[in-house]
Design a protein around this motif. Structure first.
Motif, mmCIF file in Angstrom:
data_model
loop_
_atom_site.group_PDB
_atom_site.id
_atom_site.type_symbol
_atom_site.label_atom_id
_atom_site.label_comp_id
_atom_site.label_asym_id
_atom_site.label_seq_id
_atom_site.Cartn_x
_atom_site.Cartn_y
_atom_site.Cartn_z
ATOM 1 N N THR A 3 19.418 25.361 -1.060
ATOM 2 C CA THR A 3 18.884 25.823 -2.338
ATOM 3 C C THR A 3 19.998 26.440 -3.166
ATOM 4 O O THR A 3 21.019 26.855 -2.641
ATOM 5 N N SER A 4 19.745 26.531 -4.457
ATOM 6 C CA SER A 4 20.742 27.123 -5.350
ATOM 7 C C SER A 4 20.633 28.647 -5.387
ATOM 8 O O SER A 4 21.480 29.299 -5.956
ATOM 9 N N TRP A 5 19.601 29.215 -4.774
ATOM 10 C CA TRP A 5 19.420 30.665 -4.858
ATOM 11 C C TRP A 5 19.514 31.381 -3.505
ATOM 12 O O TRP A 5 19.443 32.588 -3.453
ATOM 13 N N CYS A 6 19.686 30.654 -2.416
ATOM 14 C CA CYS A 6 19.809 31.290 -1.089
ATOM 15 C C CYS A 6 21.247 31.195 -0.622
ATOM 16 O O CYS A 6 21.597 30.325 0.163
ATOM 17 N N GLY A 7 22.100 32.067 -1.107
ATOM 18 C CA GLY A 7 23.501 32.053 -0.704
ATOM 19 C C GLY A 7 23.814 33.142 0.290
ATOM 20 O O GLY A 7 23.019 34.047 0.518
ATOM 21 N N THR A 8 24.966 33.043 0.879
ATOM 22 C CA THR A 8 25.428 34.091 1.792
ATOM 23 C C THR A 8 26.389 34.991 1.024
ATOM 24 O O THR A 8 26.684 34.752 -0.144
ATOM 25 N N LEU A 9 26.918 35.991 1.677
ATOM 26 C CA LEU A 9 27.873 36.883 1.028
ATOM 27 C C LEU A 9 29.125 36.142 0.579
ATOM 28 O O LEU A 9 29.751 36.499 -0.406
ATOM 29 N N ALA A 10 29.475 35.087 1.302
ATOM 30 C CA ALA A 10 30.666 34.318 0.935
ATOM 31 C C ALA A 10 30.376 33.363 -0.222
ATOM 32 O O ALA A 10 31.267 32.680 -0.693
ATOM 33 N N GLY A 11 29.105 33.316 -0.670
ATOM 34 C CA GLY A 11 28.758 32.433 -1.778
ATOM 35 C C GLY A 11 28.405 31.024 -1.336
ATOM 36 O O GLY A 11 28.114 30.173 -2.152
ATOM 37 N N LEU A 12 28.415 30.788 -0.041
ATOM 38 C CA LEU A 12 28.066 29.467 0.465
ATOM 39 C C LEU A 12 26.552 29.322 0.512
ATOM 40 O O LEU A 12 25.841 30.291 0.736
ATOM 41 N N HIS A 13 26.084 28.124 0.303
ATOM 42 C CA HIS A 13 24.656 27.868 0.372
ATOM 43 C C HIS A 13 24.382 27.152 1.680
ATOM 44 O O HIS A 13 24.711 25.985 1.833
ATOM 45 N N PRO A 14 23.805 27.846 2.677
ATOM 46 C CA PRO A 14 23.623 27.252 3.999
ATOM 47 C C PRO A 14 22.551 26.160 3.998
ATOM 48 O O PRO A 14 21.636 26.182 3.191
ATOM 49 N N TRP A 15 22.710 25.239 4.916
ATOM 50 C CA TRP A 15 21.689 24.222 5.132
ATOM 51 C C TRP A 15 20.644 24.830 6.041
ATOM 52 O O TRP A 15 20.955 25.588 6.958
ATOM 53 N N MET A 16 19.379 24.540 5.794
ATOM 54 C CA MET A 16 18.307 25.121 6.597
ATOM 55 C C MET A 16 17.153 24.148 6.756
ATOM 56 O O MET A 16 17.043 23.174 6.005
ATOM 57 N N THR A 17 16.290 24.445 7.709
ATOM 58 C CA THR A 17 15.080 23.648 7.900
ATOM 59 C C THR A 17 14.064 24.084 6.844
ATOM 60 O O THR A 17 14.223 25.119 6.184
ATOM 61 N N TRP A 18 12.993 23.307 6.698
ATOM 62 C CA TRP A 18 11.927 23.654 5.746
ATOM 63 C C TRP A 18 11.319 25.016 6.116
ATOM 64 O O TRP A 18 11.078 25.847 5.255
ATOM 65 N N GLU A 19 11.112 25.252 7.397
ATOM 66 C CA GLU A 19 10.530 26.520 7.849
ATOM 67 C C GLU A 19 11.459 27.684 7.521
ATOM 68 O O GLU A 19 11.016 28.741 7.085
ATOM 69 N N GLU A 20 12.764 27.500 7.733
ATOM 70 C CA GLU A 20 13.731 28.556 7.396
ATOM 71 C C GLU A 20 13.755 28.807 5.895
ATOM 72 O O GLU A 20 13.823 29.954 5.449
ATOM 73 N N LEU A 21 13.667 27.742 5.108
ATOM 74 C CA LEU A 21 13.665 27.875 3.643
ATOM 75 C C LEU A 21 12.462 28.709 3.206
ATOM 76 O O LEU A 21 12.597 29.627 2.397
ATOM 77 N N GLU A 66 6.192 20.176 1.966
ATOM 78 C CA GLU A 66 7.565 19.751 2.210
ATOM 79 C C GLU A 66 7.803 18.359 1.616
ATOM 80 O O GLU A 66 7.004 17.447 1.821
ATOM 81 N N PRO A 67 8.885 18.199 0.863
ATOM 82 C CA PRO A 67 9.204 16.881 0.309
ATOM 83 C C PRO A 67 9.443 15.857 1.417
ATOM 84 O O PRO A 67 10.027 16.179 2.449
ATOM 85 N N ILE A 68 8.994 14.638 1.181
ATOM 86 C CA ILE A 68 9.163 13.574 2.167
ATOM 87 C C ILE A 68 10.517 12.890 1.998
ATOM 88 O O ILE A 68 11.249 12.698 2.962
ATOM 89 N N LEU A 69 10.839 12.552 0.765
ATOM 90 C CA LEU A 69 12.070 11.802 0.500
ATOM 91 C C LEU A 69 13.256 12.729 0.248
ATOM 92 O O LEU A 69 13.097 13.811 -0.304
ATOM 93 N N PRO A 70 14.438 12.295 0.630
ATOM 94 C CA PRO A 70 15.644 13.063 0.286
ATOM 95 C C PRO A 70 15.861 13.040 -1.226
ATOM 96 O O PRO A 70 15.362 12.159 -1.918
ATOM 97 N N GLY A 71 16.610 14.002 -1.717
ATOM 98 C CA GLY A 71 16.939 14.026 -3.137
ATOM 99 C C GLY A 71 16.916 15.432 -3.704
ATOM 100 O O GLY A 71 16.908 16.425 -2.990
ATOM 101 N N GLU A 72 16.871 15.496 -5.024
ATOM 102 C CA GLU A 72 16.893 16.764 -5.754
ATOM 103 C C GLU A 72 15.471 17.162 -6.109
ATOM 104 O O GLU A 72 14.682 16.344 -6.576
ATOM 105 N N TYR A 73 15.151 18.428 -5.897
ATOM 106 C CA TYR A 73 13.851 18.994 -6.243
ATOM 107 C C TYR A 73 14.094 20.303 -6.982
ATOM 108 O O TYR A 73 15.149 20.922 -6.845
ATOM 109 N N TRP A 74 13.118 20.721 -7.768
ATOM 110 C CA TRP A 74 13.215 21.980 -8.493
ATOM 111 C C TRP A 74 12.011 22.841 -8.152
ATOM 112 O O TRP A 74 10.871 22.374 -8.172
ATOM 113 N N ALA A 75 12.277 24.096 -7.825
ATOM 114 C CA ALA A 75 11.231 25.042 -7.433
ATOM 115 C C ALA A 75 11.140 26.150 -8.466
ATOM 116 O O ALA A 75 12.149 26.720 -8.862
#
Length: 168
Positions: free
Chosen positions: A123-141, A78-87
């Protein structure tokens, strides 16, 4: 029982088990080149006998060695610092890159995020049917990504540097 791989004549190494077309057992390779020293038992209850054999390529059938152990996949931390990451993620048999944002965790009384302050990832790849990208915990991600596992995680700086160098 460990798995074995077949080895060709040009790849023989000490420790490989070699077979010739006219042998009834495998002989352990001890040296390089055509000179092969071997040890095997003459009969069931006999003592091992060490002999020096010369094996030529035309008499060589095959050799085996233990298969290399698979390297464990590096764990994604899990990343420590806030910011942009690429997976680097796997979609079926394909891999691709997706962005992960870790936001600064807002105070719990923040009107914009409210009770969602413990879910800092998007994340840019975990969207909902409405196209929204939900906020989640590291475990949920990680749970959501069991279908699209994360193979590698880079900071934005690492990602853009490697991309500029043509390494991605």
């Amino acid at each position: 029982m460990s798995k074995k791989i077949r080895v060709g004549w040009d790849d023989l190494k000490p420790g490989d088990l070699m077979s010739r077309t006219d042998w009834h057992s495998m002989i352990k390779v001890e040296g390089d080149g055509v000179g092969v020293s071997a040890t095997w038992k003459l009969g069931v209850e006999k003592e091992p006998v060490s002999v020096f054999l010369v094996v030529y390529e035309e008499d060589f059938a095959y050799a085996t060695r233990p298969a290399p152990k698979k390297k464990p996949r590096p764990s994604i931390v899990e990343p420590i610092l806030p910011g942009e990451y690429w997976a680097r993620i796997r979609f079926g048999s394909q891999t691709g890159w997706g962005r992960i944002i870790k936001r600064y965790a807002p105070r719990s009384d923040n009107w914009l995020f409210g009770h969602d302050d413990k879910a800092p990832y998007q994340t840019s790849w975990c969207g909902t049917l409405a196209g929204l990208h939900p906020w989640m915990t590291w475990e949920e991600l990680l749970e959501v990504n069991k279908q699209t596992p994360i193979l590698e995680l880079l900071s934005a700086e690492e990602y853009y540097t490697r991309k500029a160098k043509g390494e991605l």
